[in-house]
Design a protein around this motif. Sequence first.
Motif, PDB file in Angstrom:
ATOM      1  N   LYS A   1      -1.845   2.746 -16.506  1.00 15.99           N
ATOM      2  CA  LYS A   1      -3.292   3.373 -16.600  1.00 15.99           C
ATOM      3  C   LYS A   1      -4.054   2.532 -15.304  1.00 15.99           C
ATOM      4  CE  LYS A   1      -3.778   4.600 -21.123  1.00 15.99           C
ATOM      5  NZ  LYS A   1      -4.291   4.033 -22.544  1.00 15.99           N
ATOM      6  N   ALA A   2      -3.687   1.060 -15.172  1.00 11.56           N
ATOM      7  CA  ALA A   2      -4.521   0.272 -14.160  1.00 11.56           C
ATOM      8  C   ALA A   2      -4.162   0.861 -12.773  1.00 11.56           C
ATOM      9  CB  ALA A   2      -4.275  -1.153 -14.289  1.00 11.56           C
ATOM     10  N   TRP A   3      -2.838   1.081 -12.464  1.00  7.97           N
ATOM     11  CA  TRP A   3      -2.493   1.468 -11.151  1.00  7.97           C
ATOM     12  C   TRP A   3      -2.926   3.008 -10.842  1.00  7.97           C
ATOM     13  CZ3 TRP A   3      -1.323   0.585  -6.629  1.00  7.97           C
ATOM     14  CH2 TRP A   3      -0.635   1.476  -5.799  1.00  7.97           C
ATOM     15  N   LYS A   4      -3.093   3.775 -12.047  1.00  6.19           N
ATOM     16  CA  LYS A   4      -3.747   5.158 -11.686  1.00  6.19           C
ATOM     17  C   LYS A   4      -4.997   4.908 -11.264  1.00  6.19           C
ATOM     18  CE  LYS A   4      -3.457   9.801 -12.597  1.00  6.19           C
ATOM     19  NZ  LYS A   4      -4.460  10.082 -11.137  1.00  6.19           N
ATOM     20  N   PHE A   5      -5.680   4.025 -12.149  1.00  2.95           N
ATOM     21  CA  PHE A   5      -7.213   3.767 -11.757  1.00  2.95           C
ATOM     22  C   PHE A   5      -7.327   3.188 -10.273  1.00  2.95           C
ATOM     23  CE2 PHE A   5     -10.918   1.241 -11.550  1.00  2.95           C
ATOM     24  CZ  PHE A   5     -12.043   1.828 -12.049  1.00  2.95           C
ATOM     25  N   ILE A   6      -6.607   2.332  -9.868  1.00  5.49           N
ATOM     26  CA  ILE A   6      -6.736   1.951  -8.894  1.00  5.49           C
ATOM     27  C   ILE A   6      -6.253   2.725  -7.663  1.00  5.49           C
ATOM     28  CG2 ILE A   6      -5.778   0.048  -7.139  1.00  5.49           C
ATOM     29  CD1 ILE A   6      -5.512  -1.762  -9.842  1.00  5.49           C
ATOM     30  N   GLU A   7      -5.124   3.621  -7.932  1.00  7.93           N
ATOM     31  CA  GLU A   7      -4.862   4.361  -6.738  1.00  7.93           C
ATOM     32  C   GLU A   7      -5.782   5.540  -6.536  1.00  7.93           C
ATOM     33  OE1 GLU A   7      -1.415   6.900  -8.458  1.00  7.93           O
ATOM     34  OE2 GLU A   7      -0.483   6.612  -6.439  1.00  7.93           O
ATOM     35  N   ASP A   8      -6.554   6.055  -7.679  1.00  9.03           N
ATOM     36  CA  ASP A   8      -7.548   7.114  -7.516  1.00  9.03           C
ATOM     37  C   ASP A   8      -8.872   6.510  -6.997  1.00  9.03           C
ATOM     38  OD1 ASP A   8      -5.718   8.672  -8.509  1.00  9.03           O
ATOM     39  OD2 ASP A   8      -6.636   8.923 -10.624  1.00  9.03           O
ATOM     40  N   ASP A   9      -9.314   5.453  -6.882  1.00 10.14           N
ATOM     41  CA  ASP A   9     -10.624   4.764  -6.378  1.00 10.14           C
ATOM     42  C   ASP A   9     -10.618   5.312  -4.944  1.00 10.14           C
ATOM     43  OD1 ASP A   9     -12.251   2.183  -7.060  1.00 10.14           O
ATOM     44  OD2 ASP A   9     -12.176   2.683  -4.894  1.00 10.14           O
ATOM     45  N   LYS A  10     -11.846   5.756  -4.768  1.00 10.32           N
ATOM     46  CA  LYS A  10     -12.164   6.311  -3.362  1.00 10.32           C
ATOM     47  C   LYS A  10     -12.057   5.321  -2.276  1.00 10.32           C
ATOM     48  CE  LYS A  10     -17.157   6.565  -3.645  1.00 10.32           C
ATOM     49  NZ  LYS A  10     -17.588   5.503  -4.412  1.00 10.32           N
ATOM     50  N   ARG A  11     -12.123   4.040  -2.696  1.00 10.14           N
ATOM     51  CA  ARG A  11     -11.962   3.131  -1.594  1.00 10.14           C
ATOM     52  C   ARG A  11     -10.521   2.739  -1.167  1.00 10.14           C
ATOM     53  NH1 ARG A  11     -15.544  -1.069  -4.875  1.00 10.14           N
ATOM     54  NH2 ARG A  11     -14.052  -0.131  -6.159  1.00 10.14           N
ATOM     55  N   ILE A  12      -9.628   3.335  -1.974  1.00  6.74           N
ATOM     56  CA  ILE A  12      -8.338   3.093  -1.412  1.00  6.74           C
ATOM     57  C   ILE A  12      -7.954   4.250  -0.884  1.00  6.74           C
ATOM     58  CG2 ILE A  12      -5.906   2.785  -2.529  1.00  6.74           C
ATOM     59  CD1 ILE A  12      -7.844   0.269  -2.734  1.00  6.74           C
ATOM     60  N   LYS A  13      -7.316   4.101   0.468  1.00  4.95           N
ATOM     61  CA  LYS A  13      -7.386   5.150   1.420  1.00  4.95           C
ATOM     62  C   LYS A  13      -5.814   5.826   1.580  1.00  4.95           C
ATOM     63  CE  LYS A  13     -11.371   6.291   2.416  1.00  4.95           C
ATOM     64  NZ  LYS A  13     -12.182   5.651   3.826  1.00  4.95           N
ATOM     65  N   VAL A  14      -4.892   4.711   1.418  1.00  4.74           N
ATOM     66  CA  VAL A  14      -3.555   5.237   1.243  1.00  4.74           C
ATOM     67  C   VAL A  14      -3.083   4.152   0.272  1.00  4.74           C
ATOM     68  CG1 VAL A  14      -1.550   5.385   2.777  1.00  4.74           C
ATOM     69  CG2 VAL A  14      -3.608   5.005   3.936  1.00  4.74           C
ATOM     70  N   SER A  15      -1.916   4.863  -0.526  1.00  4.44           N
ATOM     71  CA  SER A  15      -1.462   4.065  -1.499  1.00  4.44           C
ATOM     72  C   SER A  15       0.116   4.394  -1.436  1.00  4.44           C
ATOM     73  CB  SER A  15      -2.076   4.244  -2.958  1.00  4.44           C
ATOM     74  OG  SER A  15      -1.804   5.436  -3.272  1.00  4.44           O
ATOM     75  N   PHE A  16       0.864   3.414  -1.881  1.00  4.71           N
ATOM     76  CA  PHE A  16       2.352   3.326  -1.946  1.00  4.71           C
ATOM     77  C   PHE A  16       2.826   2.668  -3.228  1.00  4.71           C
ATOM     78  CE2 PHE A  16       1.060   2.963   2.609  1.00  4.71           C
ATOM     79  CZ  PHE A  16       1.816   3.681   3.202  1.00  4.71           C
TER      80      PHE A  16
END
Length: 290
Positions: free
Chosen positions: A250-265
């Motif tokens: 759940k934490a990863w999903k939250f972080i990945e979805d955060d608008k300040r994260i522009k690219v995630s792998f």
Amino acid sequence: MTLLKKYADLFIRYALKLNAQKAISGLRRKSDIYQKMVGDVIKETLDNNLTTDEKFWIKKIELLRRQLESSSEELVLTDFGARKIPDPKVYDIEIEKGRNVVSTVGSKCKSGSEIYFWVLILFKLIRKFKPLSCIELGSCMGLSASFQASALFLNGSGKLVTMEGSESLAAIATKNFQTLGLHNISLKLGRFQDTLHAVLSESQPIDYAFLDGHLDGIATINYFKEIVPFCSSKALLIIDNIFWSPSMKKAWKFIEDDKRIKVSFNLRHFGICVIDNEVIEKQSFRIPLI
Ligand SMILES: C[S@@+](CC[C@H](N)C(=O)[O-])C[C@H]1O[C@@H](n2cnc3c(N)ncnc32)[C@H](O)[C@@H]1O
């Protein structure tokens, strides 16, 4: 390297070849700097592609790992470990303060330190991204910190602050940094909850953060929220064990979805996040390395 670790390493390489080769080739063909960087990092890690200088440092650290792993010296450490499934019998206060656990240096080194494949990913990321101010949450015996700091040393600049709550582990890590001759690392002793703010204030702007401790989803989200405002306009955040428990997923999903994260792998074990205000369109990639 113990037999078990060797097999784990081999397995990772095999699984990757089957599952993720295509995704990596796709990334490496892209002109986008972050896709290319992560694609190249994974490919070079799989091929164990190292320069002579890189081999020198990595050999030294892996030799130290073998010495630590073979040590039967008793170790009393403070365990702050989050539980995969929260245990109602374990009082919050005990998790807050940590609980004393008796182990050996060898067994803690094997169970607590990231394996070669993943620390090489960190090493390669630092070699390519060239961050200056780096932090790590979770030192254990200092092996991942040594990989990251030696990459900074080879880059010719940059420093790492690594944080650890257990006094005995912090002492071992500090001794290991001295043995290796790594002078660009400092260790902050204390619970992340108590030390993170001061570390961020002193080290800002943060170009690179590796979160590898306190595997609790809510805690991870809180650390993420605390770190991001202190980051440079271009920064990398790496979260370990993103699939370890339902709360970490759940934490990863939250972080990945955060608008300040522009690219995630999403590498299934590590999650790599890019902060870069110049990237307009949000992108996320899945490369199931395990
Ligand atoms: C998985 S280990 C780190 C391994 C290390 N990064 C490596 O690969 O060499 C996590 C470490 O974080 C520490 N830790 C966990 N929760 C913590 C907390 N809330 N505050 C401070 N340290 C904590 C543990 O004591 C443990 O040594």
